[in-house]
Design a protein around this motif. Structure first.
Motif, PDB file in Angstrom:
ATOM      1  N   ASP A  92       0.834  -1.200   0.000  1.00  0.00           N
ATOM      2  CA  ASP A  92       0.000   0.000   0.000  1.00  0.00           C
ATOM      3  C   ASP A  92       0.872   1.255   0.000  1.00  0.00           C
ATOM      4  O   ASP A  92       1.957   1.269   0.586  1.00  0.00           O
ATOM      5  N   PRO A 103      -4.839   7.080   2.476  1.00  0.00           N
ATOM      6  CA  PRO A 103      -4.632   6.422   1.182  1.00  0.00           C
ATOM      7  C   PRO A 103      -4.187   7.405   0.113  1.00  0.00           C
ATOM      8  O   PRO A 103      -4.656   8.549   0.065  1.00  0.00           O
ATOM      9  N   LYS A 105      -4.195   7.884  -3.881  1.00  0.00           N
ATOM     10  CA  LYS A 105      -4.974   7.366  -5.005  1.00  0.00           C
ATOM     11  C   LYS A 105      -4.779   8.243  -6.238  1.00  0.00           C
ATOM     12  O   LYS A 105      -4.300   9.377  -6.155  1.00  0.00           O
ATOM     13  N   GLY A 178      -0.202   2.763 -10.800  1.00  0.00           N
ATOM     14  CA  GLY A 178      -1.643   2.809 -10.640  1.00  0.00           C
ATOM     15  C   GLY A 178      -2.235   1.483 -11.081  1.00  0.00           C
ATOM     16  O   GLY A 178      -1.773   0.890 -12.061  1.00  0.00           O
ATOM     17  N   LYS A 180      -5.939  -0.357 -11.977  1.00  0.00           N
ATOM     18  CA  LYS A 180      -7.370  -0.187 -12.218  1.00  0.00           C
ATOM     19  C   LYS A 180      -8.004  -1.551 -12.421  1.00  0.00           C
ATOM     20  O   LYS A 180      -7.574  -2.322 -13.274  1.00  0.00           O
ATOM     21  N   GLU A 187     -13.385   4.176 -10.179  1.00  0.00           N
ATOM     22  CA  GLU A 187     -13.021   2.891  -9.579  1.00  0.00           C
ATOM     23  C   GLU A 187     -13.725   2.700  -8.241  1.00  0.00           C
ATOM     24  O   GLU A 187     -14.258   1.644  -7.937  1.00  0.00           O
ATOM     25  N   VAL A 195     -12.321   8.204  -7.225  1.00  0.00           N
ATOM     26  CA  VAL A 195     -10.998   7.617  -7.436  1.00  0.00           C
ATOM     27  C   VAL A 195     -10.976   6.897  -8.777  1.00  0.00           C
ATOM     28  O   VAL A 195     -11.854   6.075  -9.070  1.00  0.00           O
ATOM     29  N   HIS A 198      -6.294   2.744  -7.902  1.00  0.00           N
ATOM     30  CA  HIS A 198      -5.500   2.549  -6.694  1.00  0.00           C
ATOM     31  C   HIS A 198      -4.022   2.756  -7.025  1.00  0.00           C
ATOM     32  O   HIS A 198      -3.617   2.697  -8.189  1.00  0.00           O
ATOM     33  N   LYS A 200      -0.234   1.268  -5.858  1.00  0.00           N
ATOM     34  CA  LYS A 200       0.457   0.215  -5.119  1.00  0.00           C
ATOM     35  C   LYS A 200       1.914   0.154  -5.553  1.00  0.00           C
ATOM     36  O   LYS A 200       2.286   0.636  -6.622  1.00  0.00           O
TER      37      LYS A 200
END
Length: 369
Positions: A92, A103, A105, A178, A180, A187, A195, A198, A200
């Motif tokens: 994360d 978070p 994003k 990113g 998706k 998303e 958003v 994400h 990661k």
């Protein structure tokens, strides 16, 4: 006769006592199990074990820029990759604001490049920037998408793209991307914010073999990098690089660039506790290999743990700490720098009159799950 009566009376008393005990036991067992007091059960789950990785932008010349979160007043907060419970498949990305992990994003946007932001619990948006030494704050954005993956880059004022990476204290490197999953433009929503994807940190799988010269660096646990250089007896400093030959990335040579020549860097035969790492001139001249700190210290670079055909190579701090030595491409890919033996003999070879214990190569990073 009296004796028999006494015996019978005693026997009768024992029999009645036994019956009483049995009845008492039956009555006790007749209680429902739910009425039996139970040991209290702790329903609170233990907090997951967390390992913190640094998040950095990689410049083509091998330098790093801190990636940070900024609030509307310009206050700066750390951005980190969080590894939980030993999971190395996907980390994360969080902004550490106060005691919160917010978070990070990629937001829905009609801009050319997709904004990357941290989102507070109340929907507050924090900018994500790469900070240069001279105070510039470079945008960090999603620039293009391939399938489910969106490339994330820091963008210089002249439009250059710098890769964003997660860097462990041991010098392991992951790509920050990113991701998706949904086919929909939105998303998900986080605290009321739309958003797009994400973000990661993922293991590196693709490398650009067009980068033929890689930097050689020592990785400090604080996320800083130290230049690894060759020094002659007069203290003059020369570059040390990893060389890609014919696009081959599995076993890259480590060379010192000295007076127009590329000299081999090897691990020498020695009775010392740690094996010396040196560059060897055509005439057998020995050049020290050192990691240079910002305050001018020159740290030894040595082989520390022979294990089969592979020897760990570390820069050694004055307090005895070990810093991993890595090869880093201009695009931010990373390989481990290791000693490699191909024979069982103590002297692997003799090079220009110098006994060599092991070759030194840059190898793809291997991470245990």
């Amino acid at each position: 006769m009296k004796t028999n009566i006494t015996f019978f009376t005693s026997y009768q008393s024992l029999f009645l006592m036994a019956i009483f005990c049995i009845l008492l036991s039956i009555l006790s067992c007749s209680k429902h199990a739910d009425n039996v007091p139970q040991e209290p059960v702790d329903t609170v789950k233990a907090a997951p074990e967390e390992t913190i990785w640094h998040v950095k932008a990689f410049l083509p010349e091998g330098k790093l820029l801190d990636v940070k979160a900024l609030d509307k007043e310009g206050k700066i907060y750390d951005v980190k990759a969080i590894q939980r419970d030993g999971n190395l498949h996907m980390l994360d990305i969080k902004a550490l604001v106060g005691d919160k992990q917010l978070p990070v994003k990629m937001l829905v946007s009609d801009d050319k490049y997709t904004p990357v932001k941290a989102i507070g619990e109340d929907g507050t948006i924090y900018d994500i920037k790469a900070l240069t030494p001279d105070g510039d704050k470079l945008d960090v954005k999603g620039i293009n998408r391939t399938g489910n993956i969106i490339q994330i880059k820091a963008i210089s004022k002249t439009g250059e793209f710098y890769g964003i990476k997660a860097l462990s204290k041991q010098g392991q490197l992951y790509d920050v991307k990113g991701i998706k999953v949904s086919p929909d433009r939105i998303e998900t929503k986080v605290s009321g914010v739309d958003v797009y994807a994400h973000i990661k940190a993922l293991p590196q799988i693709g490398e650009d073999s067009s980068d033929t010269i890689w930097h050689v660096k020592a990785i400090h646990p604080d996320g800083k990098i130290l230049d690894v250089k060759a020094l002659d007896k007069d203290g003059k400093i020369y570059d040390v690089k990893a060389i890609v030959t014919d696009g081959e990335l599995h076993l890259m040579d480590i060379k010192a660039f000295i007076n127009g020549k590329t000299l081999p860097v090897k691990m020498l035969v020695s009775e010392d506790k740690y094996l010396p790492v040196k560059a060897i001139g055509d005439d057998g001249t020995i050049y020290d290999i050192k990691a240079l700190t910002a305050d001018g210290e020159k740290l030894d670079v040595k082989g520390i743990n022979p294990s089969g055909s592979i020897i760990q190579i570390k820069a050694i701090a004055k307090d005895g700490s070990f810093y991993g030595v890595k090869a880093i491409s201009p695009h931010g890919n990373l390989h481990d720098v290791k000693g490699v033996k191909f024979t069982d003999e103590q002297t692997e070879m003799t090079l220009n009159g110098v006994k060599v214990y092991a070759h030194i190569k840059a190898l793809p990073v291997v991470i245990d799950n």
